[in-house]
Design a protein around this motif. Structure first.
Motif, PDB file in Angstrom:
ATOM      1  N   PRO A 146      44.889  49.924  39.728  1.00 24.92           N
ATOM      2  CA  PRO A 146      44.585  49.512  38.358  1.00 24.92           C
ATOM      3  C   PRO A 146      43.281  48.702  38.274  1.00 24.92           C
ATOM      4  CG  PRO A 146      46.909  49.252  38.762  1.00 24.92           C
ATOM      5  CD  PRO A 146      46.271  49.615  40.085  1.00 24.92           C
ATOM      6  N   GLN A 147      43.043  47.857  39.274  1.00 25.73           N
ATOM      7  CA  GLN A 147      41.801  47.073  39.284  1.00 25.73           C
ATOM      8  C   GLN A 147      40.582  47.995  39.355  1.00 25.73           C
ATOM      9  OE1 GLN A 147      41.442  43.374  39.366  1.00 25.73           O
ATOM     10  NE2 GLN A 147      39.511  44.178  38.583  1.00 25.73           N
ATOM     11  N   GLU A 148      40.636  49.008  40.195  1.00 30.50           N
ATOM     12  CA  GLU A 148      39.508  49.941  40.318  1.00 30.50           C
ATOM     13  C   GLU A 148      39.308  50.734  39.028  1.00 30.50           C
ATOM     14  OE1 GLU A 148      39.535  51.016  45.073  1.00 30.50           O
ATOM     15  OE2 GLU A 148      41.063  51.931  43.789  1.00 30.50           O
ATOM     16  N   ARG A 149      40.387  51.165  38.397  1.00 30.93           N
ATOM     17  CA  ARG A 149      40.263  51.905  37.129  1.00 30.93           C
ATOM     18  C   ARG A 149      39.671  51.002  36.050  1.00 30.93           C
ATOM     19  NH1 ARG A 149      45.587  53.430  38.453  1.00 30.93           N
ATOM     20  NH2 ARG A 149      46.414  52.483  36.538  1.00 30.93           N
ATOM     21  N   TYR A 150      40.127  49.762  36.006  1.00 29.04           N
ATOM     22  CA  TYR A 150      39.591  48.800  35.047  1.00 29.04           C
ATOM     23  C   TYR A 150      38.102  48.555  35.307  1.00 29.04           C
ATOM     24  CZ  TYR A 150      38.537  44.322  32.883  1.00 29.04           C
ATOM     25  OH  TYR A 150      37.936  43.319  32.166  1.00 29.04           O
ATOM     26  N   ASP A 151      37.752  48.308  36.562  1.00 26.99           N
ATOM     27  CA  ASP A 151      36.348  48.062  36.909  1.00 26.99           C
ATOM     28  C   ASP A 151      35.471  49.248  36.525  1.00 26.99           C
ATOM     29  OD1 ASP A 151      37.094  45.593  37.945  1.00 26.99           O
ATOM     30  OD2 ASP A 151      37.021  46.261  40.042  1.00 26.99           O
ATOM     31  N   SER A 181      45.496  41.813  30.973  1.00 28.64           N
ATOM     32  CA  SER A 181      45.039  40.432  30.760  1.00 28.64           C
ATOM     33  C   SER A 181      44.785  39.728  32.077  1.00 28.64           C
ATOM     34  CB  SER A 181      46.060  39.656  29.938  1.00 28.64           C
ATOM     35  OG  SER A 181      46.112  40.169  28.620  1.00 28.64           O
ATOM     36  N   ARG A 182      45.660  39.967  33.068  1.00 28.14           N
ATOM     37  CA  ARG A 182      45.470  39.360  34.403  1.00 28.14           C
ATOM     38  C   ARG A 182      44.200  39.904  35.066  1.00 28.14           C
ATOM     39  NH1 ARG A 182      51.442  40.444  35.692  1.00 28.14           N
ATOM     40  NH2 ARG A 182      52.442  38.597  34.814  1.00 28.14           N
ATOM     41  N   LEU A 183      43.969  41.207  34.944  1.00 30.21           N
ATOM     42  CA  LEU A 183      42.760  41.803  35.531  1.00 30.21           C
ATOM     43  C   LEU A 183      41.509  41.192  34.893  1.00 30.21           C
ATOM     44  CD1 LEU A 183      43.726  45.589  35.763  1.00 30.21           C
ATOM     45  CD2 LEU A 183      43.704  43.913  37.614  1.00 30.21           C
ATOM     46  N   ARG A 184      41.540  41.033  33.597  1.00 31.32           N
ATOM     47  CA  ARG A 184      40.398  40.453  32.893  1.00 31.32           C
ATOM     48  C   ARG A 184      40.184  39.001  33.301  1.00 31.32           C
ATOM     49  NH1 ARG A 184      40.536  41.190  26.650  1.00 31.32           N
ATOM     50  NH2 ARG A 184      38.341  40.738  26.879  1.00 31.32           N
ATOM     51  N   LYS A 185      41.258  38.250  33.413  1.00 34.25           N
ATOM     52  CA  LYS A 185      41.167  36.848  33.810  1.00 34.25           C
ATOM     53  C   LYS A 185      40.624  36.741  35.235  1.00 34.25           C
ATOM     54  CE  LYS A 185      43.959  32.604  33.845  1.00 34.25           C
ATOM     55  NZ  LYS A 185      43.017  31.854  34.527  1.00 34.25           N
ATOM     56  N   HIS A 186      41.089  37.614  36.105  1.00 36.71           N
ATOM     57  CA  HIS A 186      40.623  37.622  37.510  1.00 36.71           C
ATOM     58  C   HIS A 186      39.115  37.843  37.574  1.00 36.71           C
ATOM     59  CE1 HIS A 186      40.495  38.436  41.806  1.00 36.71           C
ATOM     60  NE2 HIS A 186      39.886  39.574  41.538  1.00 36.71           N
ATOM     61  N   ILE A 187      38.588  38.724  36.747  1.00 38.80           N
ATOM     62  CA  ILE A 187      37.150  39.016  36.732  1.00 38.80           C
ATOM     63  C   ILE A 187      36.376  37.805  36.205  1.00 38.80           C
ATOM     64  CG2 ILE A 187      35.364  40.462  35.657  1.00 38.80           C
ATOM     65  CD1 ILE A 187      36.983  41.891  37.808  1.00 38.80           C
ATOM     66  N   GLU A 188      36.924  37.134  35.169  1.00 37.85           N
ATOM     67  CA  GLU A 188      36.216  36.005  34.548  1.00 37.85           C
ATOM     68  C   GLU A 188      36.214  34.769  35.430  1.00 37.85           C
ATOM     69  OE1 GLU A 188      38.208  35.661  30.796  1.00 37.85           O
ATOM     70  OE2 GLU A 188      37.404  37.570  30.076  1.00 37.85           O
TER      71      GLU A 188
END
Length: 189
Positions: A146-151, A181-188
């Motif tokens: 999911p992280q790779e798809r989001y990125d 939301s967690r993926l976005r927070k992790h990136i920020e």
């Protein structure tokens, strides 16, 4: 934002589709939440989106909505190629914002395919391009986290959250809104 949200557009004759829709279609307005196509019915139009956004979705047996496609202004909308071949849609397509769409009846395309080689070739290339895009998305669901798809999505379309709600983007990525939301927070962080 990348020029084409949907990669199939990089492999089709968009000028021909645009010309047909704008010249021979009728400009229709769709309010937010209004259906362009309803699952179980045959799509009536191929449209060029002058303004607004739409989503393609299906509903699971438990009633949950699953977003499988997103369309932006400057792109095309249709239950393609099923509508051209008079087949019932497997998805619903609904406006996520107020839209203006040049709508060309699919029966005009179907009739022209009988006599116009350019139209026939364009439909075949478009069908192949849509299939390749869908297949790439399918493979990504099985080979990427999911992280790779989001990125990937954010690298190609950084403004997406200004255009579509978080829940639709999460569904498109096949994750929950909480996970997104967690993926976005992790990136920020």
């Amino acid at each position: 934002m990348a020029e084409n949200f949907n990669s199939y557009l990089d492999h089709i004759d968009t000028a021909l589709w645009h010309e047909l829709c704008v010249r021979e279609g009728k400009l229709r307005r769709y309010e937010r939440g209004e259906e362009f196509v309803r699952a179980g019915e045959t799509g009536k139009y191929i449209g060029y989106i002058k303004s607004g956004t739409l989503k393609y979705f299906t509903v699971s047996s438990n009633g949950d909505e699953h977003v499988i496609g997103l369309e932006l202004a400057g792109e095309f909308v249709a239950d393609f190629p099923f509508s051209i071949y008079n087949q019932k849609s497997r998805v619903s397509i609904v406006a996520t914002s107020r839209c203006e769409i040049y709508c060309l009846p699919v029966n005009i395309i179907a009739e022209r395919m009988k006599t116009d080689q350019r139209i026939r070739d364009c439909v075949m290339r478009s069908t192949e391009a849509v299939f390749a895009t869908v297949y790439d998305r399918y493979l990504a669901l099985h080979t990427k986290t999911p992280q790779e798809r989001y990125d990937d999505l954010m690298n190609q379309h950084p403004d997406l959250f200004r255009i579509f709600p978080l829940k639709d983007i999460a569904s498109y990525l096949n994750i929950t809104p909480t996970h997104l939301s967690r993926l976005r927070k992790h990136i920020e962080d």
